[in-house]
Design an enzyme around this catalytic site. Sequence first.
Site, PDB file in Angstrom:
ATOM      1  N   ASP A  34     -32.677  31.539 -73.398  1.00 21.18           N
ATOM      2  CA  ASP A  34     -33.455  30.673 -72.722  1.00 21.18           C
ATOM      3  C   ASP A  34     -34.104  30.114 -73.965  1.00 21.18           C
ATOM      4  O   ASP A  34     -35.350  29.110 -73.172  1.00 21.18           O
ATOM      5  CB  ASP A  34     -34.239  31.330 -71.359  1.00 21.18           C
ATOM      6  CG  ASP A  34     -33.487  31.004 -70.786  1.00 21.18           C
ATOM      7  OD1 ASP A  34     -32.333  29.994 -70.405  1.00 21.18           O
ATOM      8  OD2 ASP A  34     -33.387  32.396 -69.475  1.00 21.18           O
ATOM      9  N   GLU A  80     -32.964  43.335 -68.547  1.00 20.18           N
ATOM     10  CA  GLU A  80     -33.987  42.215 -69.024  1.00 20.18           C
ATOM     11  C   GLU A  80     -35.743  43.083 -68.249  1.00 20.18           C
ATOM     12  O   GLU A  80     -35.584  41.745 -67.025  1.00 20.18           O
ATOM     13  CB  GLU A  80     -33.094  41.603 -68.486  1.00 20.18           C
ATOM     14  CG  GLU A  80     -33.767  39.561 -68.964  1.00 20.18           C
ATOM     15  CD  GLU A  80     -34.287  39.079 -68.239  1.00 20.18           C
ATOM     16  OE1 GLU A  80     -36.149  38.926 -68.502  1.00 20.18           O
ATOM     17  OE2 GLU A  80     -34.228  38.678 -67.461  1.00 20.18           O
ATOM     18  N   ASP A  96     -30.119  40.984 -65.927  1.00 17.14           N
ATOM     19  CA  ASP A  96     -31.466  40.093 -65.847  1.00 17.14           C
ATOM     20  C   ASP A  96     -32.104  39.835 -65.075  1.00 17.14           C
ATOM     21  O   ASP A  96     -31.793  40.313 -63.310  1.00 17.14           O
ATOM     22  CB  ASP A  96     -30.076  38.777 -65.349  1.00 17.14           C
ATOM     23  CG  ASP A  96     -30.884  37.257 -66.070  1.00 17.14           C
ATOM     24  OD1 ASP A  96     -31.911  37.391 -66.846  1.00 17.14           O
ATOM     25  OD2 ASP A  96     -31.234  36.283 -64.893  1.00 17.14           O
TER      26      ASP A  96
END
Length: 507
Positions: free
Chosen positions: A396, A343, A294
């Site tokens: 998200d 990511e 991430d």
Amino acid sequence: MHFKRSSGILAHITSLPGPYGIGSFGQEAKDFVDLLSAMGMSYWQLLPLGTTDAFNSPYKSFSAFAGNPLFIDLDLLAGEGLLEPQELDAVRVADPYQTDYQFLNETRLPLLKRAFLRADNTLRQQINHFAEAQRRWLPDYALYMTLREVYDNTDWYDWPDEDLKYHRTEALASARAQYADSVDFQIFLQYLFYTQWQRLKDYAGASGIKIIGDMPIYLSLESADVWANRRFFDLDDKGNPKNVAGVPPDYFSLDGQLWGNPLYRWDVLKKEGYSWWIDRISHALTLYDAVRIDHFRGLSAYWAVPAEAKTAREGTWVPGPGRDLFDQVFKTFGDKRPNIIAEDLGIIDDGVLDLLEYTGFPGMRVLQFGFIDDSDNLHLPHNYPQNCLAYTGTHDNNTLLGYLWELLPHQRDHALAYVNFTGGDWKNGGPESASCRAFIRALWQSPAAVAIIPLQDLCGFGSDTKMNSPGSAQGNWQFRITKDALDHIDRQWMRELNKTYYRTQSS
């Protein structure tokens, strides 16, 4: 990992059905694997499996290595004689649509303590073998969680005992002896977590389903890792962060996002050969078949915000470890390249692009980002490279249906035209679920090696089921799906889509 043309579903363990208030590693998880296989999928992508913070975020955990005890399946424990049927009846939850974290936090650990007290000598020997195998992180974690309880759930930097606060060896040994039962209970929980998880992962592998895990780049200040390894983090003498993590203003927030995590001392990590980070990556790749890092861009350059700042606008870019870190990673893994996904969303510059090219890791594309302006941007499917994983949205984002409702009329018209939606008058009660299918089809047609959709988008659910609203602490991470909803998924349509666009397991 060289990703073949394939597909998958993004769904967290918490979102699975079950009678005890939260998804777990039990039968419902196996049923979900069977569903993925029946649809011709190859991947199940998860959110982080660690413990969560006070707001239930899996991206702010008490450990980079420990698993969340809430995922331990109670029926499996009852089958092993560690729990009684009446004890299970007492923790059944009526609401199948949301995770009730307050109820779980009040009832689950006392129940698991009963199971712990019933462990026989054979089981305790197995637990000891597990503890020895995890000795690089488990002793600190188990003691840390014990001491948090001793000190009324306060964080390490507020503990009154200075020797324990600063992780001094003699004090640690004395505390382990004094609180041995509580420490052993924490080890027991991790044994159950890892044992049940491995059984589920093995089941998925035998069904042709690979697991994609998620590794947050930053750790919580309140974690056992920071307590035990303060030298790796940008802290003052009292344990307070000097600067904290975040991102500048972006699509999700006009003021940026102020995450508050302590930043790394990359100079110190480098002197130790990045061994802690390499241990972390290695550990993640034993849990999963592939792992998404991430906020990968923070390894190229990261947004450092002064700890006293009110918003993330006050931050500055600071160079990260970049190629140097991955030179050590590749040296450790040798010819077998680690299965890492980058990511690479947010503000991307030439440094991030250079690091992606250097590592060869696949990046990410998000269909929802393709229509937020009128440009021919990189998130439109015709622009996807082969070496990427493409999504309708992430945890998200809003759900696809909710996103379409939020678009400005001209943006929505363009998006619907792009995916060749011909299902009628969308704005006046047309078949919204059919429009979701049109977007999914566009994603499946793209050059991206792997196409992944959140479970909510597969079902055509609205914005009330989105997983997380960045910048808002309350009301997140609660979505659950019912068994009935899973049973009504059109498996045949999804399987035909995978077959048509050469994304099936057999392809």
